[in-house]
Motif scaffolding. Structure first.
Motif, short mmCIF file in Angstrom:
data_model
loop_
_atom_site.label_atom_id
_atom_site.label_comp_id
_atom_site.label_asym_id
_atom_site.label_seq_id
_atom_site.Cartn_x
_atom_site.Cartn_y
_atom_site.Cartn_z
N LEU A 227 17.30 11.87 -19.07
CA LEU A 227 17.49 12.11 -17.74
C LEU A 227 18.75 11.22 -17.05
O LEU A 227 19.46 11.44 -16.03
N LYS A 228 18.02 9.71 -16.78
CA LYS A 228 18.50 8.70 -16.45
C LYS A 228 19.64 8.22 -17.28
O LYS A 228 20.73 8.46 -16.00
N LYS A 229 19.78 7.92 -17.77
CA LYS A 229 20.92 8.13 -18.89
C LYS A 229 22.64 8.60 -18.72
O LYS A 229 23.36 8.19 -19.01
N PHE A 230 21.92 10.25 -19.45
CA PHE A 230 22.96 10.76 -19.77
C PHE A 230 23.32 11.42 -18.88
O PHE A 230 23.96 12.97 -18.79
N LYS A 231 22.10 11.85 -17.67
CA LYS A 231 22.64 12.76 -16.87
C LYS A 231 22.18 14.18 -16.86
O LYS A 231 23.39 15.39 -16.33
N LEU A 232 21.72 14.50 -17.97
CA LEU A 232 21.32 16.41 -18.08
C LEU A 232 20.55 16.89 -17.24
O LEU A 232 19.61 16.11 -17.15
N PRO A 233 21.04 18.17 -17.71
CA PRO A 233 19.64 19.10 -16.76
C PRO A 233 18.61 19.15 -17.18
O PRO A 233 18.67 18.82 -19.20
#
Length: 421
Positions: A227-233
């Protein structure tokens, strides 16, 4: 095999269903993040002790009875867990969460220890193949548990996921009572201590622990990193987990077949699997010393390789422990299978407790990149130690064989035969 596959599948779903929604529900009831972590962790700790107990007394209780009773209790406590939101917030809710989770761990230990023993008894010449095939259902349960639990929770509320899955397990109880054979066995005088104090078994226990610890490390840390690194939903995080689960599930039957057909390859699978797992965890972040920027495609690829490498080490362990026990004079039968099954499940549970606990601490202090690299040290240690042991064992056997059949004796024997001719 269908019976044990059903308990693996349903048990893994029941085990993994809590992840998507229980932490938030527990917080509403006054449980801190630390308490929630302990509620999850107590499952592995209780499972560790009870696996040893059931493994030791399996012949007294009966494998079929232990398996069916474990399933029945598991179904009941899963339904009971769905009733906990009716309790008052605070100590009463938290206390019953620990109690019910511990009961679930006891039932899980009973069912899994008995199922491994039944399978090994039913398929003595294809243990690794059968266990590898069984891991398909284990992987499916772990994959389907979180999305199924999240969907039922979102659609119907807290109680429905637990009631649905608990009833599913209970329906399987009479089916397994009819399908499973009953194996009678005379209790053996062999003990856990005699088994675990064998140097090779001790190393194999380290292998089981290291694999479980590495896998358990990912539970509390990986989703936060994604969530933090790739900003995925949030909804896509579960899809990333599929890379590991599917590669492990799909490769396990092939690795099991390979292990049974070519037993001499087991040692190479164990060593190379441990070293490959260590390398993959070093690359998962990747480790800061490499100065490589993490990419989503590379992260998923490493997860796929981790799933395969875990299978390389995990699948041959059970038949290797059995083979070592036979070599050291253990009596063949259900009693030994119970000891090995209990030991396997206990070591796996110990790693499942240590992995998230240590991993969560390292992740908080050092970040995911360093934490994953350090966590891979368990697999590196087991891979190197196992490799050194097998090399030493081969050297010792070669020296012993040379002493028993010196080259001079063969030459003298040939000379005498020539003279006689």
């Amino acid at each position: 095999m269908a019976a044990t596959a059903s308990i693996n599948f349903s048990s893994m779903i029941c085990y993994s269903i809590l992840g998507p929604f229980f932490p938030s529900e527990a917080e509403k009831k006054g449980a801190s993040n630390t308490i929630v972590g302990l509620i999850f962790g107590c499952f592995a700790l209780v499972n560790f002790w009870t696996s040893l107990i059931f493994g030791n007394y399996l012949t007294h209780l009966g494998a079929k009875f232990t398996f069916v009773a474990g399933m029945f209790v598991s179904g009941c406590v899963t339904i009971l867990f769905g009733m906990l939101d009716k309790l008052p917030s605070g100590p009463m809710f938290i206390g019953f969460c620990f109690l019910v989770r511990a009961m679930d761990a006891v039932s899980f230990a009973a069912a899994m220890t008995a199922s491994f023993s039944i399978l090994a008894k039913a398929f003595p010449n294809n243990i690794a193949t059968v266990l590898g095939s069984l891991e398909i259902f284990t992987g499916l349960g772990l994959v389907l548990g979180p999305p199924l639990g999240g969907f039922l929770y979102q659609s119907f509320g807290y109680e429905v996921p637990f009631i649905t899955l608990g009833c599913m397990v209970l329906v399987l109880v009479p089916v397994n009572m009819c399908m499973l054979p009953k194996y009678d066995s005379i209790p053996s005088k062999d003990s856990f201590w005699k088994l675990i104090l064998l140097p090779k078994v001790l190393l194999l226990c380290l292998t089981i622990f290291s694999l479980s610890a590495c896998l358990g490390f990912l539970d509390p840390t990986m989703s936060l990193f994604i969530l933090k690194k790739f900003k995925l939903p949030a909804g896509y995080v579960g899809l990333v987990f599929l890379g590991l689960a599917l590669s492990y599930s799909l490769s396990s039957p092939l690795l099991g077949l390979l292990s049974d057909k070519l037993p001499y390859l087991r040692k190479w699978l164990l060593v190379s699997g441990g070293l490959m797992t260590a390398l993959c965890f070093f690359m998962l972040g990747p480790a800061p010393v490499l100065h490589i920027e993490s990419q989503l495609w590379m992260f998923v690829l490493v997860l796929v390789l981790i799933g395969f490498s875990l299978g390389m080490s995990a699948i041959p362990v059970f038949p290797e422990i059995l083979h070592c026990a036979y070599e050291n004079g253990f009596e063949e039968g259900l009693s030994l299978l119970g000891l090995v099954s209990g030991l396997f499940n206990a070591m796996w549970s110990l790693g499942a407790f240590a992995g998230p606990t240590l991993g969560g601490f390292l992740n908080e202090k050092l970040g995911f990149e360093w934490a994953s690299a350090i966590q891979g040290g368990w697999a590196l240690l087991s891979g190197l130690a196992t490799g050194i042991f097998y090399i030493t064992e081969a050297t010792r056997r070669s020296s012993s064989s040379s002493l028993q059949n010196p080259p001079g004796n063969n030459e003298e024997r040939t000379h005498l035969m020539g003279s006689e001719t």
